[in-house]
Design an enzyme around this catalytic site. Structure first.
Site, PDB file in Angstrom:
ATOM      1  N   LYS A 209     -24.351 -27.104  33.627  1.00 26.43           N
ATOM      2  CA  LYS A 209     -24.573 -28.350  33.224  1.00 26.43           C
ATOM      3  C   LYS A 209     -25.502 -29.246  34.102  1.00 26.43           C
ATOM      4  CE  LYS A 209     -22.637 -32.411  32.976  1.00 26.43           C
ATOM      5  NZ  LYS A 209     -23.876 -33.209  32.883  1.00 26.43           N
ATOM      6  N   SER A 262     -20.434 -36.718  43.019  1.00 26.69           N
ATOM      7  CA  SER A 262     -19.807 -37.784  43.740  1.00 26.69           C
ATOM      8  C   SER A 262     -18.278 -37.200  44.173  1.00 26.69           C
ATOM      9  CB  SER A 262     -19.537 -38.942  42.887  1.00 26.69           C
ATOM     10  OG  SER A 262     -18.784 -38.584  41.605  1.00 26.69           O
ATOM     11  N   THR A 263     -17.677 -38.022  45.262  1.00 27.25           N
ATOM     12  CA  THR A 263     -16.529 -37.636  45.620  1.00 27.25           C
ATOM     13  C   THR A 263     -15.456 -37.867  44.621  1.00 27.25           C
ATOM     14  OG1 THR A 263     -17.203 -37.789  48.012  1.00 27.25           O
ATOM     15  CG2 THR A 263     -14.878 -38.088  47.352  1.00 27.25           C
ATOM     16  N   GLU A 283     -19.205 -29.699  46.415  1.00 30.01           N
ATOM     17  CA  GLU A 283     -20.057 -30.459  47.585  1.00 30.01           C
ATOM     18  C   GLU A 283     -20.258 -31.967  47.226  1.00 30.01           C
ATOM     19  OE1 GLU A 283     -22.598 -31.751  49.276  1.00 30.01           O
ATOM     20  OE2 GLU A 283     -24.285 -30.379  48.142  1.00 30.01           O
ATOM     21  N   CYS A 317     -27.284 -35.901  50.001  1.00 29.57           N
ATOM     22  CA  CYS A 317     -25.765 -35.932  50.483  1.00 29.57           C
ATOM     23  C   CYS A 317     -25.763 -35.838  51.753  1.00 29.57           C
ATOM     24  CB  CYS A 317     -25.043 -34.825  49.687  1.00 29.57           C
ATOM     25  SG  CYS A 317     -25.929 -33.526  49.683  1.00 29.57           S
ATOM     26  N   GLU A 414     -20.968 -44.287  51.289  1.00 27.38           N
ATOM     27  CA  GLU A 414     -22.329 -43.438  50.996  1.00 27.38           C
ATOM     28  C   GLU A 414     -23.152 -44.459  50.046  1.00 27.38           C
ATOM     29  OE1 GLU A 414     -22.125 -39.797  48.136  1.00 27.38           O
ATOM     30  OE2 GLU A 414     -23.595 -39.080  49.499  1.00 27.38           O
TER      31      GLU A 414
HETATM   32  P1  NAI Z   1     -21.231 -37.895  39.512  1.00 20.99           P
HETATM   33  O1  NAI Z   1     -20.468 -37.217  40.304  1.00 20.99           O
HETATM   34  O2  NAI Z   1     -20.851 -38.732  38.174  1.00 20.99           O
HETATM   35  O3  NAI Z   1     -22.489 -36.777  38.747  1.00 20.99           O
HETATM   36  C1  NAI Z   1     -22.523 -35.538  39.155  1.00 20.99           C
HETATM   37  C2  NAI Z   1     -22.426 -34.699  38.016  1.00 20.99           C
HETATM   38  O4  NAI Z   1     -20.857 -34.436  37.557  1.00 20.99           O
HETATM   39  C3  NAI Z   1     -23.418 -35.057  36.476  1.00 20.99           C
HETATM   40  O5  NAI Z   1     -23.546 -33.623  36.211  1.00 20.99           O
HETATM   41  C4  NAI Z   1     -22.153 -35.609  35.784  1.00 20.99           C
HETATM   42  O6  NAI Z   1     -22.484 -35.574  34.361  1.00 20.99           O
HETATM   43  C5  NAI Z   1     -21.000 -34.826  36.195  1.00 20.99           C
HETATM   44  N1  NAI Z   1     -19.904 -35.413  35.870  1.00 20.99           N
HETATM   45  C6  NAI Z   1     -19.425 -36.665  36.024  1.00 20.99           C
HETATM   46  N2  NAI Z   1     -18.204 -37.000  35.561  1.00 20.99           N
HETATM   47  C7  NAI Z   1     -17.664 -35.835  35.290  1.00 20.99           C
HETATM   48  C8  NAI Z   1     -16.349 -35.216  35.112  1.00 20.99           C
HETATM   49  N3  NAI Z   1     -15.153 -36.213  35.042  1.00 20.99           N
HETATM   50  N4  NAI Z   1     -16.005 -34.159  34.966  1.00 20.99           N
HETATM   51  C9  NAI Z   1     -16.896 -33.190  35.319  1.00 20.99           C
HETATM   52  N5  NAI Z   1     -18.231 -33.667  35.488  1.00 20.99           N
HETATM   53  C10 NAI Z   1     -18.584 -34.887  35.650  1.00 20.99           C
HETATM   54  O7  NAI Z   1     -22.287 -38.574  40.167  1.00 20.99           O
HETATM   55  P2  NAI Z   1     -23.079 -40.063  39.853  1.00 20.99           P
HETATM   56  O8  NAI Z   1     -22.132 -40.959  39.116  1.00 20.99           O
HETATM   57  O9  NAI Z   1     -24.368 -39.864  39.221  1.00 20.99           O
HETATM   58  O10 NAI Z   1     -23.480 -40.660  41.287  1.00 20.99           O
HETATM   59  C11 NAI Z   1     -22.472 -41.522  41.916  1.00 20.99           C
HETATM   60  C12 NAI Z   1     -22.343 -41.372  43.356  1.00 20.99           C
HETATM   61  O11 NAI Z   1     -21.989 -40.060  43.872  1.00 20.99           O
HETATM   62  C13 NAI Z   1     -23.919 -41.571  43.822  1.00 20.99           C
HETATM   63  O12 NAI Z   1     -24.217 -42.862  44.156  1.00 20.99           O
HETATM   64  C14 NAI Z   1     -23.680 -40.823  45.414  1.00 20.99           C
HETATM   65  O13 NAI Z   1     -23.323 -41.707  46.242  1.00 20.99           O
HETATM   66  C15 NAI Z   1     -22.680 -39.666  44.829  1.00 20.99           C
HETATM   67  N6  NAI Z   1     -23.606 -38.506  44.572  1.00 20.99           N
HETATM   68  C16 NAI Z   1     -23.588 -37.368  45.428  1.00 20.99           C
HETATM   69  C17 NAI Z   1     -24.141 -36.259  45.292  1.00 20.99           C
HETATM   70  C18 NAI Z   1     -24.213 -35.071  46.186  1.00 20.99           C
HETATM   71  O14 NAI Z   1     -25.397 -34.379  46.297  1.00 20.99           O
HETATM   72  N7  NAI Z   1     -23.288 -34.889  46.779  1.00 20.99           N
HETATM   73  C19 NAI Z   1     -25.068 -36.031  44.105  1.00 20.99           C
HETATM   74  C20 NAI Z   1     -25.242 -37.476  43.103  1.00 20.99           C
HETATM   75  C21 NAI Z   1     -24.359 -38.447  43.514  1.00 20.99           C
END
Ligand code: NAI
Ligand code: MG
Length: 505
Positions: A209, A262-263, A283, A317, A414
């Site tokens: 996804k 996100s964490t 990650e 990240c 972050e």
């Molecule tokens: P997120 O963690 O919500 O999104 C990442 C992925 O997880 C997306 O595909 C999303 O649809 C999916 N997702 C969301 N909720 C989920 C759940 N309950 N179960 C399974 N999958 C789920 O990240 P978001 O809200 O877009 O960004 C928030 C913060 O996270 C950013 O400000 C940043 O600090 C951090 N982040 C870190 C990343 C990294 O590369 N480690 C990448 C993106 C965000």
């Protein structure tokens, strides 16, 4: 021979006689626009789900828009997969696993993975344009980094597919089964490659996804996969937001979850799969310390710091978002950084001159603004480039905070934007303690002329990746992953293979 003064990359001017660069940060001076053409990319107005080798309508018949964050215009609409769709995708993946993919010879598996790599290369220009349109990153990055590195991951893992006995000497390996993979919006195609390539090479099938703001290159990858002749159901791509991701995580017939994001969501996933048979790699976030010692080549270090934090709008990240500068050179380094951010070109992601593109979403821009406010309230001094920003879309000027306390939220949390927090230090012990004083431990950087210092620092720092006299360098053969709240498991390299196999002897 032209005798007129030529512009250098940073907006300064080269004097032909001496060939020395004289930097004049004249804001009225600019490059002529050099936009990449959108016509090289074919984007359908609507995308269904890619399940069992076919495009199928979502059960709910619901679609949502994906927009261009640089102008807020709709690009296309994609399906919202619900639990029934995810179930269909998992069934397709299970069937493909049992009947075809786990039985096929490793040499045949390798051919498919190799073919996908070649097809990504062939369609590199189109993929780069779509990546920049859908996510806001500068075309220079998607063209020169994201797309070639994605192809390289497929090439690299194609090489391992029929050599697993060398990867795991004297051990029997078996694939895990069906892998559920959930990826973020900062490197959409590259993250898909990171996850799909090792899974396929080791004989697993996939339900992936992409993030809701950047689904298009994953859907293009689905087209490539379809054209490659990969057996139906080996890779399934479903779109949707958090609920779709949760449906994958909670599906009982998934053997492994691979997540980048996100964490907070990482913790939800860990709780959801606790007590189940599912394996997991996470990650998550980071707050990398980039450390400049007084003996470092300062100009080189400044370029590395700029690349480390402003690359991809800081949506990285492993971004070097905390800069520790040795006190004796702090003034000089800060002055150089301020000059340098003034020359960064912020604007149209499709323009080949652009250094900093659009922030990925309104939500992310709000998060960044929240932290700018927090930083000022905490007493840090903020400096932003004076560049003008486009009227529409989501934009943030490159920002520097000085006088930042170690305990400040902008030094601990972050931000995921083009925002650098600068702190100072005097001794090695002090900076190691400060650098390690973080809930994260994904990456770090050290800038010094002394090799012994590099080894001393890297040994004592708690970070998964440490760059020395460089930053943000990636290669498919080197593992990537973090300590503490940055997650666990490694992706890339030999280590990335072990996350997709079980060793049976
Ligand atoms: P997120 O963690 O919500 O999104 C990442 C992925 O997880 C997306 O595909 C999303 O649809 C999916 N997702 C969301 N909720 C989920 C759940 N309950 N179960 C399974 N999958 C789920 O990240 P978001 O809200 O877009 O960004 C928030 C913060 O996270 C950013 O400000 C940043 O600090 C951090 N982040 C870190 C990343 C990294 O590369 N480690 C990448 C993106 C965000
Ligand atoms: Mg988008």
């Amino acid at each position: 021979m032209p005798t007129t003064k030529k512009p250098d990359r940073r907006g300064g001017k080269i004097t032909p006689k001496s060939n020395t660069i004289k930097l004049k940060f004249d804001t009225s001076w600019s490059y002529a626009p050099a936009p990449e053409s959108k016509s090289a990319a074919t984007i359908k107005p609507q995308y269904d789900l890619f399940i069992n080798g076919e495009w199928v309508k979502p059960a709910s018949n619901k679609y949502f828009d994906t927009i261009n964050p640089a102008n807020e215009e709709k690009i296309s609409q994609v399906s919202e997969a619900n639990t029934a769709d995810v179930d269909k995708a998992v069934k397709a993946a299970r069937n493909a696993y049992e009947k075809v993919w786990k039985k096929i010879s490793p040499k045949e598996r390798a051919k498919y993975v190799f073919r996908i790599a070649r097809m990504i290369q062939e369609r590199a220009r189109e993929l780069a344009i779509i990546e920049s349109l859908d996510g806001g990153k500068p075309i220079r990055e998607s063209r020169d980094f994201d797309v070639p590195t994605a192809a390289n991951h497929f090439f690299y893992y194609a090489g391992w597919a029929d050599k697993l006995e060398y990867a795991f000497p004297n051990r029997n390996t078996e694939p895990l089964g069906v892998a559920g993979q959930i990826i973020p919006w900062n490197f959409p195609l590259l993250m898909a490659a990171w996850k799909i390539a090792p899974a396929l090479a080791t004989g697993n099938t996939v339900v992936l996804k992409p993030a809701e703001t950047t689904p298009l290159t994953a859907l293009k990858l689905a087209e490539i996969i379809q054209e490659s002749g990969l057996p139906n159901g080996v890779v399934n791509i479903v779109t949707g937001a958090g609920a779709t991701g949760a449906a994958i995580v909670n599906h009982p017939d998934i053997n492994k979850i691979a997540f980048t994001g996100s964490t907070d969501v990482g913790k939800i996933i860990q709780r959801a799969i606790a007590g189940t048979h599912k394996k997991v790699t996470l990650e998550l976030g980071g707050k990398a310390a980039n450390i400049i010692f007084e003996d470092a080549p300062l100009d080189q270090a400044v370029e590395g710091v700029i690349n480390g934090i402003y690359f991809n709008q800081g949506h990285v990240c492993c971004a070097g978002s905390r800069l520790y500068v040795q006190e004796s050179v702090a003034k000089q380094v800060i002055r150089k950084l301020r000059d340098r951010i003034e020359s960064l070109i912020v604007g149209d992601p499709l323009d080949k001159n652009t250094d900093i593109g659009a922030i990925n979403s309104r939500q992310q821009l709000e998060t960044i603004h929240k932290y700018l406010k927090i930083g000022k309230e905490e007493g840090a001094e903020m400096y932003q480039s004076s560049c003008s920003l486009p009227g529409k879309g989501f934009w943030c000027r490159p920002t520097i905070f000085t006088n930042v306390a170690q305990s400040a939220r902008i030094a601990q949390e972050e931000i995921f934007g083009p925002v650098l927090a600068i702190l100072t230090f005097r001794t090695d012990d002090e900076v190691i303690e400060k650098a390690n004083n973080s809930p994260y431990g994904l990456s770090a950087g050290v800038w010094t002329d002394k090799g012994s210092k590099i080894f001393n620092m890297t040994k004592r720092m708690r970070a998964g990746v440490i760059w020395a006299n460089t930053f943000n360098k990636f290669d498919p053969s080197s593992p990537f992953g973090g300590y503490k709240e940055s997650g666990f498991g490694r992706e890339g390299g030999l280590h990335g293979l072990s996350a997709y196999v079980s060793l049976t002897n």
